[in-house]
Design a protein around this motif. Structure first.
Motif, PDB file in Angstrom:
ATOM      1  N   THR A  55       0.841  -1.202   0.000  1.00  0.00           N
ATOM      2  CA  THR A  55       0.000   0.000   0.000  1.00  0.00           C
ATOM      3  C   THR A  55       0.875   1.250   0.000  1.00  0.00           C
ATOM      4  O   THR A  55       0.591   2.203  -0.722  1.00  0.00           O
ATOM      5  CB  THR A  55      -0.952   0.006   1.207  1.00  0.00           C
ATOM      6  OG1 THR A  55      -1.654  -1.242   1.247  1.00  0.00           O
ATOM      7  CG2 THR A  55      -1.939   1.150   1.123  1.00  0.00           C
ATOM      8  N   ALA A  58       2.241   1.757  -3.458  1.00  0.00           N
ATOM      9  CA  ALA A  58       1.184   2.281  -4.329  1.00  0.00           C
ATOM     10  C   ALA A  58       0.950   3.767  -4.057  1.00  0.00           C
ATOM     11  O   ALA A  58       0.778   4.563  -4.994  1.00  0.00           O
ATOM     12  CB  ALA A  58      -0.111   1.497  -4.129  1.00  0.00           C
ATOM     13  N   ALA A  59       0.980   4.149  -2.794  1.00  0.00           N
ATOM     14  CA  ALA A  59       0.780   5.556  -2.428  1.00  0.00           C
ATOM     15  C   ALA A  59       1.956   6.419  -2.894  1.00  0.00           C
ATOM     16  O   ALA A  59       1.758   7.523  -3.419  1.00  0.00           O
ATOM     17  CB  ALA A  59       0.592   5.687  -0.921  1.00  0.00           C
ATOM     18  N   ASP A  82       1.078  -2.332   5.574  1.00  0.00           N
ATOM     19  CA  ASP A  82      -0.224  -2.499   4.928  1.00  0.00           C
ATOM     20  C   ASP A  82      -1.345  -2.493   5.968  1.00  0.00           C
ATOM     21  O   ASP A  82      -2.410  -1.917   5.745  1.00  0.00           O
ATOM     22  CB  ASP A  82      -0.266  -3.806   4.120  1.00  0.00           C
ATOM     23  CG  ASP A  82       0.633  -3.752   2.886  1.00  0.00           C
ATOM     24  OD1 ASP A  82       0.935  -2.641   2.399  1.00  0.00           O
ATOM     25  OD2 ASP A  82       1.036  -4.830   2.405  1.00  0.00           O
ATOM     26  N   PHE A  85      -2.238   1.067   6.992  1.00  0.00           N
ATOM     27  CA  PHE A  85      -3.115   1.725   6.013  1.00  0.00           C
ATOM     28  C   PHE A  85      -4.533   1.163   6.095  1.00  0.00           C
ATOM     29  O   PHE A  85      -5.508   1.905   5.972  1.00  0.00           O
ATOM     30  CB  PHE A  85      -2.565   1.574   4.595  1.00  0.00           C
ATOM     31  CG  PHE A  85      -1.496   2.573   4.255  1.00  0.00           C
ATOM     32  CD1 PHE A  85      -1.816   3.889   3.943  1.00  0.00           C
ATOM     33  CD2 PHE A  85      -0.158   2.201   4.236  1.00  0.00           C
ATOM     34  CE1 PHE A  85      -0.833   4.816   3.624  1.00  0.00           C
ATOM     35  CE2 PHE A  85       0.830   3.116   3.914  1.00  0.00           C
ATOM     36  CZ  PHE A  85       0.492   4.434   3.603  1.00  0.00           C
ATOM     37  N   ALA A  86      -4.660  -0.142   6.320  1.00  0.00           N
ATOM     38  CA  ALA A  86      -5.975  -0.766   6.416  1.00  0.00           C
ATOM     39  C   ALA A  86      -6.763  -0.253   7.626  1.00  0.00           C
ATOM     40  O   ALA A  86      -7.992  -0.289   7.625  1.00  0.00           O
ATOM     41  CB  ALA A  86      -5.833  -2.283   6.479  1.00  0.00           C
ATOM     42  N   LEU A  93      -8.267   5.796   2.331  1.00  0.00           N
ATOM     43  CA  LEU A  93      -7.166   5.414   1.444  1.00  0.00           C
ATOM     44  C   LEU A  93      -7.571   5.581  -0.018  1.00  0.00           C
ATOM     45  O   LEU A  93      -6.807   6.139  -0.812  1.00  0.00           O
ATOM     46  CB  LEU A  93      -6.715   3.979   1.710  1.00  0.00           C
ATOM     47  CG  LEU A  93      -5.561   3.484   0.843  1.00  0.00           C
ATOM     48  CD1 LEU A  93      -4.325   4.364   1.010  1.00  0.00           C
ATOM     49  CD2 LEU A  93      -5.240   2.041   1.166  1.00  0.00           C
ATOM     50  N   ASP A  94      -8.750   5.129  -0.371  1.00  0.00           N
ATOM     51  CA  ASP A  94      -9.229   5.289  -1.747  1.00  0.00           C
ATOM     52  C   ASP A  94      -9.265   6.764  -2.141  1.00  0.00           C
ATOM     53  O   ASP A  94      -8.868   7.130  -3.248  1.00  0.00           O
ATOM     54  CB  ASP A  94     -10.616   4.664  -1.917  1.00  0.00           C
ATOM     55  CG  ASP A  94     -10.580   3.143  -1.816  1.00  0.00           C
ATOM     56  OD1 ASP A  94      -9.515   2.552  -2.093  1.00  0.00           O
ATOM     57  OD2 ASP A  94     -11.614   2.553  -1.454  1.00  0.00           O
ATOM     58  N   LEU A  97      -5.773   8.210  -2.779  1.00  0.00           N
ATOM     59  CA  LEU A  97      -5.147   7.748  -4.017  1.00  0.00           C
ATOM     60  C   LEU A  97      -5.730   8.402  -5.271  1.00  0.00           C
ATOM     61  O   LEU A  97      -5.203   8.200  -6.367  1.00  0.00           O
ATOM     62  CB  LEU A  97      -5.236   6.229  -4.115  1.00  0.00           C
ATOM     63  CG  LEU A  97      -4.433   5.463  -3.054  1.00  0.00           C
ATOM     64  CD1 LEU A  97      -4.711   3.969  -3.135  1.00  0.00           C
ATOM     65  CD2 LEU A  97      -2.944   5.747  -3.151  1.00  0.00           C
TER      66      LEU A  97
END
Length: 183
Positions: A55, A58-59, A82, A85-86, A93-94, A97
């Motif tokens: 994550t 990806a960020a 991860d 972030f969860a 998070l969505d 991004l």
């Protein structure tokens, strides 16, 4: 002719292996540690291969920080796992991004980065300036913590710095992720 039992054969193999490693151990260790340091890669490379920072990677990619964190450094990254972030509120998070929140995401991520290479044993209590521009509070009272987030894995070496995995995403002053959900 006497047949060796599997246990006896294994014991003999272990003795042989220990004998050989004792003969060659010194040079082999130096070569291994040098090759590990060369093979470690940048902070981004190490995070990508670690398995618990997908994550974060990806960020970092979404915030266009890959080149920066692959640069010369050195950097100390307090890297949320991860699981950290969860643990963010649903949808945050969505929202982070999304391209329209790139500046906020970059601000949050650079708040996790300190200039220089600081190993866990060298951490002292107090405020430290981040690459983002604000300060984080480091504490060694019960292990190493960063703004209350606990370092769960320390001193992950990279060619341009060090990673300390933390169990929470820390937010710089003035960033309210709840506002991202109201857009």
């Amino acid at each position: 002719m006497k047949v060796l039992r599997p246990a006896a054969f294994a014991a003999m193999a272990l003795v042989a292996a220990l004998t050989l490693s004792a003969c060659f151990g010194g040079k082999e260790e130096k070569i291994d540690s040098a090759s590990e340091q060369m093979a470690a890669g940048t902070i981004v490379d190490v995070a990508s291969g670690a398995g618990n920072f997908a994550t974060l990677v990806a960020a970092v990619t979404a915030a266009d920080l890959v080149e920066t964190l692959s640069g010369e450094g050195p950097f100390t990254v307090f890297a949320p796992t991860d699981e950290a972030f969860a643990a963010l509120p649903a949808g945050v998070l969505d929202a982070l991004l999304l391209p329209e929140n790139k500046a906020t995401l970059a601000k949050i991520l650079t708040y996790h980065v300190v200039s220089g290479k600081v190993m866990a044993a060298d951490v002292t209590d107090g405020d430290v300036a981040t690459v983002e521009g604000s300060t984080i509070k480091l504490s060694t009272a019960s292990g190493v913590t960063v703004n209350g987030a606990t370092v769960v894995s320390a001193d992950v070496a990279a060619s341009n710095g060090v990673i300390h995995a933390i169990d929470a995403v820390i937010l710089p002053p003035g960033v309210d992720v709840a506002k991202l959900l109201k857009k």
